[in-house]
Design an enzyme around this catalytic site. Structure first.
Site, short mmCIF file in Angstrom:
data_model
loop_
_atom_site.label_atom_id
_atom_site.label_comp_id
_atom_site.label_asym_id
_atom_site.label_seq_id
_atom_site.Cartn_x
_atom_site.Cartn_y
_atom_site.Cartn_z
N VAL A 13 39.71 -8.01 -47.14
CA VAL A 13 39.01 -8.66 -48.25
C VAL A 13 38.07 -7.68 -48.94
O VAL A 13 38.01 -7.60 -50.18
CB VAL A 13 38.21 -9.89 -47.74
CG1 VAL A 13 37.45 -10.54 -48.89
CG2 VAL A 13 39.13 -10.90 -47.07
N THR A 36 38.83 -2.27 -37.81
CA THR A 36 40.06 -2.96 -38.26
C THR A 36 40.28 -2.74 -39.76
O THR A 36 40.86 -3.59 -40.44
CB THR A 36 39.98 -4.49 -37.97
OG1 THR A 36 38.75 -5.01 -38.51
CG2 THR A 36 40.06 -4.80 -36.50
N THR A 96 24.59 -8.65 -36.94
CA THR A 96 24.88 -8.10 -38.28
C THR A 96 24.48 -9.11 -39.37
O THR A 96 24.02 -8.72 -40.44
CB THR A 96 26.37 -7.70 -38.44
OG1 THR A 96 27.20 -8.84 -38.22
CG2 THR A 96 26.75 -6.58 -37.49
N TYR A 144 33.77 -16.65 -31.53
CA TYR A 144 33.79 -16.21 -32.93
C TYR A 144 33.25 -17.32 -33.84
O TYR A 144 32.33 -17.10 -34.64
CB TYR A 144 35.25 -15.86 -33.28
CG TYR A 144 35.57 -15.61 -34.73
CD1 TYR A 144 35.11 -14.47 -35.39
CD2 TYR A 144 36.39 -16.48 -35.45
CE1 TYR A 144 35.44 -14.22 -36.72
CE2 TYR A 144 36.73 -16.24 -36.77
CZ TYR A 144 36.25 -15.11 -37.40
OH TYR A 144 36.59 -14.87 -38.72
#
Ligand SMILES: NC(=O)c1ccc[n+]([C@@H]2O[C@H](COP(=O)([O-])OP(=O)(O)OC[C@H]3O[C@@H](n4cnc5c(N)ncnc54)[C@H](O)[C@@H]3O)[C@@H](O)[C@H]2O)c1
Length: 330
Positions: A13, A36, A96, A144
């Site tokens: 993205v 990734t 983060t 997650y």
């Protein structure tokens, strides 16, 4: 000229977003730790500044800029991709998110947090107002989802007691050119298999329902949210018109690519190990986004599949990747 930070800017993205914002003349800073990434730092060094590091490590460096906008996209991602980070996902996601929030507060930047449709923890057609319950079964995907939800809650609560301008987006099954099969994403997995002439492996009986949203529609949605007037929104972004079963998606890939590959039904736990989980049906309710944004998804599923096929066809070096075997040891 706007100065914009994209964390995870070399990801699927992030790189599409960087392309759009660079075209619009923004001054861009991309941060990515290459875990990734789908783009290489050198692909972007001539159009923007690229910091190859983890968000966690470059707080001081980032404080030297004056960002108008921060897109926080950096994250562990993917139905299989998250498994190898079990036990670390929550810390990284919350930390983060907190760093991005503090940076936005100190610089008076607008902030957009990329969350996930997985926060719903439910199946069906999912509206933003339904409760996000935390089930008692602690899967890796729950780590997650729960961490993303915690980040959402923390940022939105911070905005209640400060002048933080923040919005949260919950994307549903993003797909399109550049997405790689490595994280377990189904469309590139099928396309690579179809172009290699190997079987397309469908998990279970293939009746799982998803609504795939083209990455270019997601990028348009992210920009619409970022540049809109409102703060403190949680918005689904997805394309319910692209609802399809996974078996039908496999058939569509075979048809569009002109492949002679077979379609095989398999148990995903045989490939990804016992930690692998997936929901039966996930479809976005996007009424809220449609009513609040100047945004309409434009890309049909057929167009997304066909552009993804063309992407891999023009890059034969990517067809040699064997993501399933790599992930099978998990
Ligand atoms: N792809 C989807 O279908 C989907 C669906 C829902 C939500 N999302 C969310 O959208 C965002 C972007 O996803 P994507 O598909 O582009 O994933 P991606 O893996 O392609 O991109 C994420 C990028 O972040 C980088 N990264 C990871 N942790 C980092 C860290 N700590 N510091 C710096 N860089 C880091 C990776 O190297 C990668 O390039 C993520 O937050 C994800 O949770 C994606």
């Amino acid at each position: 000229m706007k100065t914009v930070l994209i964390t995870g800017g070399l990801g699927f993205v992030g790189s599409h977003l960087a392309d759009r914002l660079a075209q619009e003349g923004c001054k861009l800073v991309l941060v990515d730790n290459l875990t990734t990434n789908v783009a290489a730092p050198e692909d972007y060094r001539n159009v923007c500044e690229v910091i190859v590091d983890s968000v966690e490590n470059c707080q001081e460096r980032l404080s030297g800029y004056r960002f108008d906008e921060i897109y926080h996209l950096a994250s562990h991602v993917g139905p299989a991709g998250v498994l190898q980070h079990a036990g670390e996902i929550a810390r990284a996601t919350i930390l983060t998110g907190d760093i991005a929030t503090k940076l936005a507060l100190s610089q008076k930047s607008r902030l957009l947090l990329a969350s996930t449709s997985e926060v719903y923890g439910q199946t069906g057609t999912l509206h933003e107002d339904i409760d996000c319950v935390v089930p008692s079964k602690y899967t890796v995907r729950l780590e997650y989802a729960a961490a993303k939800l915690t980040s959402e809650i923390a940022a939105l609560n911070k905005a209640r007691v400060s002048d933080l301008f923040v919005n949260v987006v919950r994307p549903f099954n993003i797909a399109g050119p550049r997405q790689l099969p490595d994280g377990g994403f189904v469309l590139p997995r099928f396309v690579v298999a179809a172009l290699n002439g190997t079987p397309l492996t469908v998990f279970g009986d293939g009746s799982q329902i998803r609504a795939f949203t083209d990455v270019r529609d997601i990028v348009a949605g992210l920009i619409a949210i970022m540049t809109g007037a409102k703060s403190n929104m949680v918005l689904n972004l997805g394309n319910p018109a692209n609802e399809v079963s996974i078996l039908k998606l496999a058939q569509l890939v075979v048809q569009i690519s002109g492949s002679r590959s077979d379609i095989e039904l398999i148990d995903p736990k045989d490939l990804f190990g016992p930690l692998y989980e997936e929901g039966t049906e996930r479809v976005p309710d996007v009424e809220k986004a449609l009513s609040r944004l100047e945004w309409r998804p434009q890309f049909s599923l057929e167009r997304t599949v066909s552009d993804t096929v063309e992407y891999f066809r023009s890059r034969p070096e990517l067809l040699r990747t064997q993501p399933l075997e790599t992930a099978a040891s998990l």
